[in-house]
Design an enzyme around this catalytic site. Structure first.
Site, PDB file in Angstrom:
ATOM      1  N   LEU A  35      14.421  -9.182   2.189  1.00 54.48           N
ATOM      2  CA  LEU A  35      13.993  -7.791   2.141  1.00 54.48           C
ATOM      3  C   LEU A  35      13.375  -7.417   0.805  1.00 54.48           C
ATOM      4  CD1 LEU A  35      17.047  -6.071   3.895  1.00 54.48           C
ATOM      5  CD2 LEU A  35      14.859  -6.727   4.916  1.00 54.48           C
ATOM      6  N   GLY A  36      13.832  -8.017  -0.250  1.00 59.75           N
ATOM      7  CA  GLY A  36      13.322  -7.706  -1.575  1.00 59.75           C
ATOM      8  C   GLY A  36      13.840  -8.702  -2.590  1.00 59.75           C
ATOM      9  N   GLU A  37      13.267  -8.617  -3.767  1.00 63.58           N
ATOM     10  CA  GLU A  37      13.658  -9.542  -4.836  1.00 63.58           C
ATOM     11  C   GLU A  37      13.606  -8.804  -6.163  1.00 63.58           C
ATOM     12  OE1 GLU A  37      12.494 -14.014  -6.509  1.00 63.58           O
ATOM     13  OE2 GLU A  37      11.365 -13.081  -4.868  1.00 63.58           O
ATOM     14  N   GLY A  38      14.692  -8.855  -6.892  1.00 63.68           N
ATOM     15  CA  GLY A  38      14.767  -8.225  -8.190  1.00 63.68           C
ATOM     16  C   GLY A  38      14.854  -9.254  -9.301  1.00 63.68           C
ATOM     17  N   SER A  39      15.126  -8.737 -10.496  1.00 59.22           N
ATOM     18  CA  SER A  39      15.203  -9.630 -11.648  1.00 59.22           C
ATOM     19  C   SER A  39      16.465 -10.461 -11.647  1.00 59.22           C
ATOM     20  CB  SER A  39      15.128  -8.807 -12.938  1.00 59.22           C
ATOM     21  OG  SER A  39      16.173  -7.835 -12.946  1.00 59.22           O
ATOM     22  N   ALA A  88      18.566 -10.842  -8.568  1.00 62.62           N
ATOM     23  CA  ALA A  88      19.026 -11.318  -7.266  1.00 62.62           C
ATOM     24  C   ALA A  88      17.944 -11.116  -6.220  1.00 62.62           C
ATOM     25  CB  ALA A  88      20.303 -10.583  -6.855  1.00 62.62           C
ATOM     26  N   LYS A  89      18.196 -11.694  -5.053  1.00 69.97           N
ATOM     27  CA  LYS A  89      17.369 -11.499  -3.866  1.00 69.97           C
ATOM     28  C   LYS A  89      18.192 -10.750  -2.821  1.00 69.97           C
ATOM     29  CE  LYS A  89      14.725 -15.771  -4.524  1.00 69.97           C
ATOM     30  NZ  LYS A  89      14.334 -17.077  -3.913  1.00 69.97           N
ATOM     31  N   VAL A  90      17.539  -9.871  -2.113  1.00 70.17           N
ATOM     32  CA  VAL A  90      18.198  -9.083  -1.071  1.00 70.17           C
ATOM     33  C   VAL A  90      17.690  -9.562   0.283  1.00 70.17           C
ATOM     34  CG1 VAL A  90      18.636  -6.779  -0.156  1.00 70.17           C
ATOM     35  CG2 VAL A  90      18.386  -7.117  -2.622  1.00 70.17           C
ATOM     36  N   ASP A  98      19.040   3.730 -14.604  1.00 65.60           N
ATOM     37  CA  ASP A  98      17.893   3.001 -14.054  1.00 65.60           C
ATOM     38  C   ASP A  98      17.409   3.675 -12.769  1.00 65.60           C
ATOM     39  OD1 ASP A  98      15.942   1.071 -13.995  1.00 65.60           O
ATOM     40  OD2 ASP A  98      17.175  -0.387 -12.922  1.00 65.60           O
TER      41      ASP A  98
END
EC number: 2.7.11.1
Length: 691
Positions: free
Chosen positions: A61-65, A67-69, A179
């Site tokens: 669904l998404g990717e951050g700095s 982790a990955k969701v 944030d």
């Protein structure tokens, strides 16, 4: 975590704190099958790469700095979740990531708010950490802004208000997010804001607001000037970030931008209030509120409570004051239906379920409760939860729904109203499957034929509305009830038909008027209904759930009767009871409503000769119906008829024509000279003067 969607207990909640389990019936079900069961197709159709615990790991669904969701599916409830996957190797190499991971789990267990995502479960494998959270199917708010270029003012007001409510709840709990940005705002199925990503949040409850933070956090475009200047800051940094989000919603851009990018130049623009131009279509109240949020001086900037009280923010929200949400669920707010289902059906310990939910501790038990409760909420919303004022517990919404469906949305009531408008007799035959009853049931079932007049058949006329209302003063589709003695009560017994249809296939048959039906005497109807009632009695109640097996196809049962007048009785007194004529069975001395039946059984040698005397082609009908239909000899046929269920008392519209040359059933039955002492007798001479 949302409030309870259903309640299945009536005992005092204090008994649960002591760990006492409520009494549960063996046959009781706490949740509908569509909620408690998960179909194999749901699990099979979910595209996934692997399974971790009770979760199937699906698409990204998404990717951050950090982790990955990914999208996940909970196999116990069949509900979708969001799973944040963190690589252990990266986390161990960077102590900052490990610290943020631990902080996010701790903060989300502390917080419970409808505009903040709920942490459900935490898992750990050899290579990864898994944070299971509720899924927001509406996607990211940034995608919506990209599609629309910018949001309308009323839509932005809704989102900003929900964001401020969530941040106010965090600040009251001593948590500063630090944030807040568009990427961290998701939308649920109801298009409401859900705040995520507490990796950079800090708990100010330990230090207190008097000792502000000094670390630089968050995205520079959304960060307050004191953060960029590495100065001490407080919870007002979240107020600045809310202003940046409001500007982005209304314009589709950021308020402060520099080319090329430089933190020093960006900070200088913020301090100088050199904001990018605002659209001219914005209202003065919106512009004033936006400038107050983007005040560079923290001392002049409003706090979160002052921002929530702004006039523009509360426009169209009059009367909706600030509602505080507790961070812990109270015992009386628990969904007892879900708790009982988990403890009785899924094998969880009752006290453990209560403790986990009250403490909001992320684990598999909390995930099962949350997902089942949300599933039940969606079920009630889709079924248009009624507003019932009765003695049922106000939290027991599932049972209220079932009662509402029986009493308010019955098909019979709607059908009767339509027939009254068209001026047609309210007759609605339905074929229902019969069950093979035990011999004791067949011996206690009785179909009672009544005597009839020897007058020739006359032309049938439809009863007027006044005549229909005189039949007991109740609708012919009045609800059939089971009395305390186990007998069925109803006032709709004018036409009866029982046939063995195709398995589980009810059919609607069109009405055809028969010339063999006799006319009801309106002038004498009031006296007749005081002394006579054409009813059928079942001596034992039948459980409709037990009627699974159908009768043999060669069995066919029919009972036909003319419309009769019903005396106005109380609903508890309308018990189905047999009435016979004992002293005199001559149709010339007593006038009964016409009724007959046929019993077709291929296994019996005399079955081909059975026929309905009311058939237009029947010899008895052509000879002015000279057969003795009121004879008590027909009691012998009781053993051949199964018990009658509620759905089997049906109204006749079609009269089946029997083959010619057949003899009526009563002519081939031996006389029955002794009746059961339980039957009440009456003298037919009492009927003199009525016929």
């Amino acid at each position: 975590m949302p409030a309870a969607a259903g309640d299945g207990l009536s005992e005092s909640p204090s008994r649960f704190l002591a760990g006492e389990k409520p009494p549960v019936h063996l046959e009781e079900t706490f949740l509908p099958a569509c909620i408690s069961n998960v179909s194999r197709e749901t699990l099979r159709n979910f595209q996934h790469t692997k399974r971790v615990g009770s979760y199937l790991i699906g698409r990204k669904l998404g990717e951050g700095s950090f982790a990955k969701v990914r999208e996940g599916l909970h196999v116990v409830t069949g509900e979708k979740v969001a799973i944040k996957v963190i690589d252990k190797k990266k986390a161990k190499k960077d102590t900052y990531v490990t610290k943020n991971l631990r902080r996010e789990g701790q903060i989300q267990q502390m917080i419970r708010h409808p505009n903040i995502t709920q942490l459900l479960d935490i898992l750990e494998t050899e290579n990864s950490y898994y944070l299971v959270m509720e899924l927001c199917p509406g996607g990211n708010l940034m995608h919506k802004i990209y599609e629309k270029k910018r949001l309308e003012e009323h839509e932005a007001r809704k989102y900003i208000r929900q964001l401020i409510l969530a941040v106010e709840h965090l600040h009251r709990a001593g948590v500063v997010h630090r944030d807040l940005k568009i990427e961290n705002l998701l939308l649920d199925e109801n298009n409401n804001i859900k705040l995520i990503d507490f990796g950079l949040s800090n708990c100010a409850g330990i230090l207190g607001y008097s000792d502000p933070f000094s670390t630089q956090c968050g995205s520079p475009a959304y960060a307050a000037p004191e953060l960029l200047a590495r100065k001490k800051y407080g919870p007002k940094v979240d107020v600045w970030s809310i202003g940046v989000n409001m500007y982005a919603m209304l314009t589709g851009t950021l308020p402060f931008t520099v080319e090329p990018f430089s933190l020093r130049a960006l900070y200088q623009k913020m301090v100088d209030k050199d904001m990018n131009p605002l659209p001219t279509h914005l209202s003065p109240a919106a512009i004033s509120f936006l400038r107050s949020l983007l005040e560079p001086d923290p001392l002049k900037r409003p706090n979160i409570q002052q921002a929530l009280a702004n006039r523009w923010l509360n426009d169209n929200y009059h009367g909706k004051g600030l509602h505080t949400y507790p961070n812990r669920i109270h015992l009386e707010d628990l969904s007892q239906s879900v708790v009982l289902h988990m403890s009785e059906k899924l094998g969880y310990k009752h006290s453990d379920v209560i403790n986990v939910i009250l403490s909001n501790r992320a684990c598999h038990t909390l995930a099962v409760y949350f997902l089942l409760n949300r599933k039940l909420e969606h079920y009630l919303v889709n079924m248009r939860k009624p507003d019932i004022n009765d003695n049922v517990c106000h939290k027991n919404q599932f049972h209220q729904l079932e009662k509402y469906k029986m009493n308010k949305n019955s098909y019979e009531e709607r059908r009767s109203k339509d027939l009254e408008k068209r001026g047609e007799p309210q007759q609605r035959p339905i074929q229902r499957k019969l069950d093979k009853c035990s011999p004791s049931h067949r011996q206690n079932a009785c179909l009672t034929p009544q005597g009839h007049s020897n007058k020739g058949p006359v032309k049938e006329r439809r009863s007027s509305k006044s005549e229909r209302e005189s039949f007991g003063g109740l609708s012919p589709f009045h609800e059939v009830r089971i009395t305390k003695t186990g007998c069925m009560t109803s006032c709709s017994l004018e036409y009866l038909e029982m046939q063995s249809p195709d398995p589980r296939t009810p059919k609607i048959m069109r009405r055809q008027d028969s010339h063999s039906q006799e006319t009801v005497n309106v002038n004498m109807g009031s006296r007749i209904r005081e002394t006579h009632l054409n009813v059928v009695r079942s001596f034992e109640s039948v459980n409709r759930e037990d009627q699974i097996e159908s009768l043999s196809p060669n069995h066919q049962y029919r009972v036909i009767g003319s419309p009769v007048s019903f005396s106005p009785r109380h609903s508890s007194e309308r018990t189905l009871s047999p009435i016979f004529q004992f002293d005199n069975t001559s149709p010339s001395k007593s006038h009964f409503n016409q009724a007959s039946f046929t019993y077709d059984d291929k296994s019996s040698p005399s079955s081909p000769e059975s026929m309905s005397p009311t058939s237009p082609h029947s010899p008895s009908c052509n000879n002015n119906i000279s057969g003795n239909l009121g004879s008590p000899n027909c009691v012998r046929s009781r053993g051949r008829f199964p018990m009658m269920g509620i759905g089997q008392m049906l109204r006749k519209r079609n009269q089946v024509v029997s083959p010619k040359g057949e003899k009526p059933l009563e002519t081939r039955m031996p006389p029955l000279h002794q009746m059961s002492p339980g039957y009440a007798s009456f003298n037919s001479s009492d009927m003199n003067g009525f016929c």
